[in-house]
Each structure stands twice: as C-alpha cells, then as structure tokens.
Design a protein around this motif. Structure first.
Motif, mmCIF file in Angstrom:
data_model
loop_
_atom_site.group_PDB
_atom_site.id
_atom_site.type_symbol
_atom_site.label_atom_id
_atom_site.label_comp_id
_atom_site.label_asym_id
_atom_site.label_seq_id
_atom_site.Cartn_x
_atom_site.Cartn_y
_atom_site.Cartn_z
ATOM 1 N N ASN A 234 0.875 -1.065 0.112
ATOM 2 C CA ASN A 234 -0.178 -0.026 -0.175
ATOM 3 C C ASN A 234 0.938 1.409 -0.150
ATOM 4 O OD1 ASN A 234 -3.036 0.997 0.134
ATOM 5 N ND2 ASN A 234 -2.227 1.941 2.012
ATOM 6 N N HIS A 235 1.968 1.164 0.591
ATOM 7 C CA HIS A 235 2.923 2.395 0.709
ATOM 8 C C HIS A 235 3.454 2.734 -0.710
ATOM 9 C CE1 HIS A 235 5.905 5.281 2.294
ATOM 10 N NE2 HIS A 235 6.810 4.549 1.476
ATOM 11 N N ALA B 223 -4.381 16.871 1.539
ATOM 12 C CA ALA B 223 -4.276 16.216 2.878
ATOM 13 C C ALA B 223 -3.457 15.050 2.903
ATOM 14 C CB ALA B 223 -5.774 15.938 2.983
ATOM 15 N N LEU B 224 -3.156 14.493 1.777
ATOM 16 C CA LEU B 224 -2.248 13.369 1.624
ATOM 17 C C LEU B 224 -0.810 13.422 1.522
ATOM 18 C CD1 LEU B 224 -4.513 11.027 -0.849
ATOM 19 C CD2 LEU B 224 -3.948 10.468 1.695
ATOM 20 N N TRP B 225 -0.546 14.445 0.848
ATOM 21 C CA TRP B 225 0.745 15.063 0.500
ATOM 22 C C TRP B 225 0.955 16.478 0.766
ATOM 23 C CZ3 TRP B 225 -1.728 11.759 -3.422
ATOM 24 C CH2 TRP B 225 -1.496 10.592 -2.897
ATOM 25 N N THR C 122 -12.079 11.000 7.153
ATOM 26 C CA THR C 122 -12.336 9.565 6.997
ATOM 27 C C THR C 122 -11.929 9.263 5.504
ATOM 28 O OG1 THR C 122 -14.319 9.710 8.501
ATOM 29 C CG2 THR C 122 -14.427 7.982 6.904
ATOM 30 N N VAL C 123 -12.244 10.045 4.564
ATOM 31 C CA VAL C 123 -11.843 9.548 3.321
ATOM 32 C C VAL C 123 -10.124 9.478 3.233
ATOM 33 C CG1 VAL C 123 -11.857 10.453 0.905
ATOM 34 C CG2 VAL C 123 -13.865 10.755 2.348
ATOM 35 N N VAL C 124 -9.707 10.236 4.028
ATOM 36 C CA VAL C 124 -8.155 10.277 3.914
ATOM 37 C C VAL C 124 -7.549 9.030 4.289
ATOM 38 C CG1 VAL C 124 -6.049 11.557 4.566
ATOM 39 C CG2 VAL C 124 -7.706 12.892 3.718
ATOM 40 N N ARG C 125 -8.369 8.573 5.575
ATOM 41 C CA ARG C 125 -7.697 7.457 6.154
ATOM 42 C C ARG C 125 -8.028 6.142 5.185
ATOM 43 N NH1 ARG C 125 -7.212 7.219 11.613
ATOM 44 N NH2 ARG C 125 -8.180 5.331 11.835
ATOM 45 N N ARG D 276 -5.696 6.013 2.618
ATOM 46 C CA ARG D 276 -4.209 5.368 2.958
ATOM 47 C C ARG D 276 -4.332 3.955 3.328
ATOM 48 N NH1 ARG D 276 -3.578 10.335 7.444
ATOM 49 N NH2 ARG D 276 -2.432 11.603 5.850
ATOM 50 N N GLY D 277 -5.691 3.527 3.241
ATOM 51 C CA GLY D 277 -5.547 2.016 3.211
ATOM 52 C C GLY D 277 -6.061 1.639 4.884
ATOM 53 N N GLU D 278 -6.300 2.798 5.636
ATOM 54 C CA GLU D 278 -6.638 2.325 7.133
ATOM 55 C C GLU D 278 -7.906 1.994 7.416
ATOM 56 O OE1 GLU D 278 -5.171 6.023 9.014
ATOM 57 O OE2 GLU D 278 -3.302 6.051 8.072
#
Length: 721
Positions: free
Chosen positions: A40-41, A149-151, A221-224, A227-229
């Motif tokens: 995922n990373h 928000a991700l990068w 929540t969408v960000v998480r 990220r695959g969380e």
C-alpha cells in the motif's frame, strides 16, 4: 437465552430469499481488504507521483502559453502574456519543459498500473469509488482533491498553478486545469450536488460562493480510507460503535417481530431504507439493530443526538451520517425524542439530514417517540416481554452465574427488557461474588428504577397500612376490588389471554376524590402498600414545562418508569394534570390541549398502577374518567368514623394520663382525618413539653390550635383566628 419465535414462512428457501433481499437493502459491505502495508505504501507513492505529474504538466502548459510569466517588463504591457495565453495567441514558450512533463506523467501512469497489479488490481481508491458509484473521472477528481491532505507538497504546486502561492486549496477551476479535460462539462457533472462525489460526502464544499471557485476538501475519514487504514475504527465525539453481541436468531422478543421487520426491509432499496426501532429502555433496541447490521457485515454507528444539541453541533449530523456510511457502518441516530428544548435543536435541519442522506439510516426512539421522517420507513416496535419470557431469562442468567434466584418473583415485580436484565445482572456479578446475591440484586434493581424516574418523581418511604384507613362501606368495597385486580392482573391478562383481546386501558388507575384532609394521599400510600409496590409521588412542577413537547416527554418518562418497575405513581392535586380541554383561542390553548390529549392516549396504553388525588373533580375532563379503572370518593368522616380515626392515631406505646374520651371528641369536633392526625401530633408535643403523659386536656388544647390555624368553626359557631 431463549430464542426468538419467527413467523412461519412458506419454506426455508422463502425465508432465505427475504433475508438476502433485506441484506441488499442494507447496502452490504464487500469482503475487500486493504493491501499489506508495504504494498500500500508503494501504491500511495505511485498515486503521489501521478498527482505531482499532473500538476507539473499543468504548470508547464502555463509556462508554454505564457499564462505564468516572470511578470511585467518594460517591453511588455501589464498582464500582456497572461491575456494572450487566455485568448490562445501564445504558445511554444516552454517546449522543453512541456515535453519533459509529458514524459514524467507517462512514467507515473505506467508505474501506477504496475503497483495496482501487485496489490491484486483494486486499490483503496478504486474500492472506495466502486462502493459509492463513482466513475473513472470522478475517481481522479477525488484523488486530486484529497492530495493536499495526503501529501503536503502538492498544496504548494496547487498555489503556483492558481497563480497565488498563498492559495493552497483546490476548487473546480483548478481541477479543470489539472485534468486537462477538453469538455469542462464532464468535470462539472462529477461535482454537481446530485453526483456521487458530493451526494455521498466524498468531497465537501466548505465555502459559499459561485462555482467554479468554491473550495473543495475531503473528510479525514476519506483520507484514512485512501491510505488503506481501517476507517471504521477512528473515534468521533458523539458516535459510539456497536457490534452485535448475539446472533439474530437468539434475540429475545415477541413472536414475529423480527420476521415482519426483515420482510419490510427486503421491500426497500438502500437509498430508501429508514429503519425505526422503538421500545422501552433495555428492550433490546441497540442489540436488534446490531444483529440486523451484522447481516450486511456492518457495525452500528450510534450518533448521540442530545449531545449534538447540547454542544450546538446539530448541523454536523449530515456529515456524521455520511462518515458512518463511508466507514461501512449503519448510522443510527439515538435520542431524537429526548432532545433538549430550544432553538439549537434545529428540527428542520435534522429532518433534512435524514431525508437527504444517501444510504440506509436507523433511528432509536422511546416507546412512544415520533420519528421525524416521511412515510415509508420500517417501524419495529419492541413490545414488553411477558412474565414467562422475563422469568425464562432470569432463570437462564441464574443458571449461568450459579445464583439462587426466584425468577418468577423478579419477573412479576420488575417489568424489564432483556437488555436491562442483562446489564443489571452483570453489574451485580461484579459487586457480589456469592451464590445468593439477592439483596445486592434487589438494591441494584431499585437504583435502576430511581434513576429512571430522575427528578420527576420522589419515592415515598412512609406509607400507612390499609387497616389504618377508616373508610365507609362503599369505599371499602372499591378498595377490595382494586386489590383483587392487582393480585390477579397477570392471571386475567396473561394466563387467561384477555390481554390479546383488551388492548387499551389495561393498567390500574384510581382517582381519589374528596375534600382536603379526608386522607386521599394516605389512602394512595395504603393502596401501594397493599399492592406490594413502591410509591413514587410525581413532582408536577418538574413534569410540566414551558417548552413545546417537553411535558409530553416527561410524562412518557414517568409512565415508562412506572411500568418497568411495577411501581405505583401518585399524582397529587391531579386536577392540574387532568384539566378539561379548553376552547382554542390562542397558541397556548392549542399546546395545552395537546398535552392533555397525549396524557389521554398514554393512559390507554399504560400497563402500570397510578393513583390521582383531587378535591376538584368537577374540573377533570370527562375523557379521563372513561380511562380510570375506579373512583374513590371520600367524604368528611361521621361521628363513628372520627372516633375510630382518633383511636387509630394514638399508638399503644404513647403514655396517657387518665381515660381519653374519643367518643366525646368525635361528637363535639367535626374534624377531617387530616386535622385529627395533626391534633394528635400537637397534643403529643404539648405533653412532651409539659413532661407529662398525653391527657384529655392536651387533646382539647391541640384541637383548638388546629381549628384556629385552619380558620374552622368551633361548636359555638364563632370563628377562632
């Protein structure tokens, strides 16, 4: 734990079909799992490269056309390059940078495809978009909006592309330039209010204004999820995660309740499904919802509506429903019928949020709560368990915990739901490790009852015996009938099945009418003692509220608590509660009549015991009389009754001097029972102050004091002040 009884369906396959359709209506979660962390990373790095590549290409395009220049120079007019770029007259200013940007983007795209193959072909972004009906273009737009928000470095490039380094956000106009879509209408349609990205809460508009310059963001929540969380594990204030603790077939309720609900759910679509579960506290509302959610692979997201109102966050309800849906949970709004009064409640905002939400929603209400929904919702009323079912649950718990309990006695005295029974038993097990926790259990049950009443009613601890009350023959006969009705209630309504025929006014309600001092309250306490019930006096000042609808909520709480505890509630001076409905001349009259109408309806469904006292029976609405089981009319006692009251109020252990002539006192002084009681108390204190036993002199002195205080007439016809 006893199992639920189902409605017989045509066949096992028929029931399987109903359950399958019900699961579909609940919007089941897929079995997809996020990829391992290392894969995922790598996937996220490829997405990052894609976003940076698109931003780089857009900036290089602006360099090439002159849209982004070094600024004004002496040989150029102000904004000349930018204007020419807009009208398409400039090109070729950064050919090398533009070619390099295309190469970088092609490499990022090929690396992303390879990374998707490595994780099995479906990334967290693909899965999220597929579950929410988002297509290819929408998927790319979601990634671009989420990128800052991700990068964080993408925010700087967005600012450069917007020709405003301080503006690091994303809007629709910026997306046009990042995507490079020839037809802007395609991007615009993906960001319309009715499109999945906006409708499902994947992308939010956080600024008012005109398109295409409104700022767009994504929820945490969408960000998480991107990220695959585990998106259903993040905490949120006001939201509690509820997992099913039992299987649906083991849920305890009346026959047919569950199958009827599943059949109704199966007839709806996920967009239409609004599921309302009503019942008394502890009836299993949360447990049932969790069991139903488990069918679709969903936990329950229980949203505390009163907390939102207290914290002035009601406007967040729409976003909270969407977040629960994105996490793959079934949102359930709890306590809408217990919202505090005031403008902060925003009922129209709540109604709109429930109506507009894309996906299934559940509501958890009290027994008589009214859902703020349009017609078409599925309503599940969890009925009160009969004594046999409650006794079976107590026996099962006693066997499990190795307790010595009288299950039938507990079931008869406490009309509790299965959830409350389990909760109280668990608390007692933590406090008392013995095999006979009877006193601890009794104390816990009484505390539960008192907590249910809260400040609305107070327990009366000192009650008279029925033998202490002097009644005329006709009243004594009514009292005997009342006691018989209480003793044989279960036999008539449950064992003999009359409860299936008589649906209304099954409770025991008695109206005690009479002048002041005739012993109305004393008689109510004596009845409660004869019934073997605790007596709770209702505080009318706490029950009635100036806020619209609040009085009805308080009355519902009192009656629900009385039913659960099998306690007797006392409304003193009930004419203020049972007043006649008035002609409607103002809004005040209308709302006052609504309160009376609610009380009339609640008395029809009341299964408990209630007493109401009044000395103004003529002011009581006739409709209440039809819903009252028995009426006791007390009069001022005659000579014989007064003599008996005098004797009853002097206990054997009180010291007396000489013969006390109660017959003479009864003949000469026309006092009520209450006045006689007060006179006895006064005489005792007079005697104690004199240091002598109670004598006839003390009684006469006490009578004069009592009459003087009450402005009553003495035998000679004069009024003593």
């Amino acid at each position: 734990m006893c199992s639920v009884e189902m409605i017989p369906l045509a066949s096992v396959s028929d029931r399987s079909i109903v359950i399958a359709r019900a699961v579909a209506a609940l919007g089941p979660r897929t079995g997809w799992l996020p990829p391992p962390d290392h894969l995922n990373h790598a996937l996220l790095e490829c997405y990052r490269a894609l976003v940076l590549g698109l931003a780089n290409l857009a900036i290089a395009t602006d360099w090439d056309t002159g849209y982004i220049t070094r600024g004004w120079t002496a040989d150029r007019l102000p904004f000349e390059d930018e204007v020419l770029a807009h009208v398409g007259q400039t090109r070729g200013l950064a050919v090398k940078q533009l070619e390099n940007a295309y190469d970088v983007l092609r490499l990022a795209d090929s690396q992303l495809e390879a990374a998707k193959i490595a994780v099995g072909g479906t990334s967290p972004l693909d899965h999220l978009c597929t579950e929410n009906g988002v297509g290819r273009i929408g998927s790319l737009l979601l990634l671009l909006v989420a990128a800052p928000a991700l990068w964080g470095e993408t925010a700087r490039l967005y600012g450069i592309l917007a020709n405003d380094p301080q503006r690091a956000g994303c809007d629709e106009h910026l997306l046009y330039r990042l995507v490079g879509e020839p037809d802007r209408r395609v991007v615009g349609r993906e960001l319309d209010h009715g499109a999945p990205l906006i409708r499902r809460g994947l992308v939010r508009v956080v600024e008012n204004g005109r398109r295409p310059f409104r700022r767009l963001v994504v929820d945490e929540t969408v960000v998480r999820l991107l990220r695959g969380e585990a998106g259903d594990d993040d905490g949120e204030r006001g939201v509690e995660r509820i997992n099913a603790s039992v299987q649906l077939e083991d849920f305890v309720t009346a026959p047919g309740v569950v199958d009827r609900a599943l059949a109704e759910i199966a007839a709806l679509s996920p967009r239409q499904l609004r599921l309302v579960v009503r019942g008394q506290p502890g009836s299993g509302r949360r447990t049932l919802l969790a069991c139903v959610g488990r069918l679709a692979g969903k936990a329950i997201a229980l949203i505390d509506a009163p907390l939102l109102a207290r914290e002035k966050r009601v406007e967040e309800l729409k976003a909270m429903l969407q977040r629960a849906n994105l996490r793959g949970m079934l949102p359930c709004v709890d306590g809408l019928d217990a919202l505090p009064p005031g403008d902060d409640t925003n009922p129209e905002g709540i109604r709109a949020a429930l109506h507009d939400h894309e996906g299934p929603v559940a509501l958890r209400l009290s027994s008589h709560g009214t859902p703020p929904l349009e017609s078409g919702y599925v309503l599940i009323d969890l009925p009160t368990l009969q004594i046999a079912a409650r006794a079976a649950q107590w026996r099962a718990l006693a066997t499990e915990m190795q307790w010595a309990l009288d299950a039938e006695d507990l079931a008869a005295r406490y009309c509790l739901g299965p959830g409350t029974i389990c909760r109280v038993a668990s608390q007692v097990a933590d406090l008392d490790r013995s095999d006979n926790p009877g006193p601890t259990l009794e104390s816990a049950l009484r505390r539960h009852v008192e907590n249910r009443f809260g400040v609305l009613a107070t327990k009366v601890t000192a009650t008279a015996s029925i033998t202490d009350v002097v009644l005329p023959n006709e009243c004594a006969n009514v009292v005997e009938e009342l006691i018989a009705r209480r003793v044989h209630w279960n036999t008539v309504y449950e064992t003999w099945g009359l409860g299936r025929v008589v649906k209304a006014s099954r409770g025991l309600t008695v109206l005690i009418d009479g002048p002041s001092g005739t012993g109305k309250t004393m008689l109510a306490g004596a009845l409660a003692r004869s019934f073997g019930l605790d007596l709770y006096r209702v505080d009318v000042s706490q029950v009635f509220s100036k806020w619209i609808g609040e009085t009805e909520k308080n009355l519902a709480r009192v009656f629900d608590a009385a039913e659960q505890a099998r306690a007797m509630v006392l409304f003193d001076e009930a004419d203020s509660v049972l007043a006649r409905r008035a002609p409607i001349h103002s809004a005040t009259d209308r709302y006052s009549n609504l309160e009376i109408n609610y009380l009339l309806q609640r008395l029809e469904t009341f299964d408990g015991v209630a007493a109401m006292t009044t000395n103004l029976a003529s002011e009581i609405d006739p409709s209440f009389r039809r819903r009252i089981s028995c009426t006791l009319t007390l009069q001022l006692p005659d000579v014989e009754a007064r003599e008996q009251i005098w004797r009853n109020h002097l206990p054997a252990q009180i010291p007396t001097a000489g013969a006390l002539d109660f017959a003479d006192l009864a003949r000469r002084h026309e006092l009520s029972g209450g006045a006689i009681c007060n006179a006895v108390v006064r005489a005792a204190f007079f005697a104690a102050s004199d240091g002598t036993p109670v004598s006839q002199f003390h009684l006469e002195r006490a009578i004069r004091a009592e009459v003087r205080d009450r402005h009553a007439k003495m035998p000679d016809g004069h009024v003593r002040r």
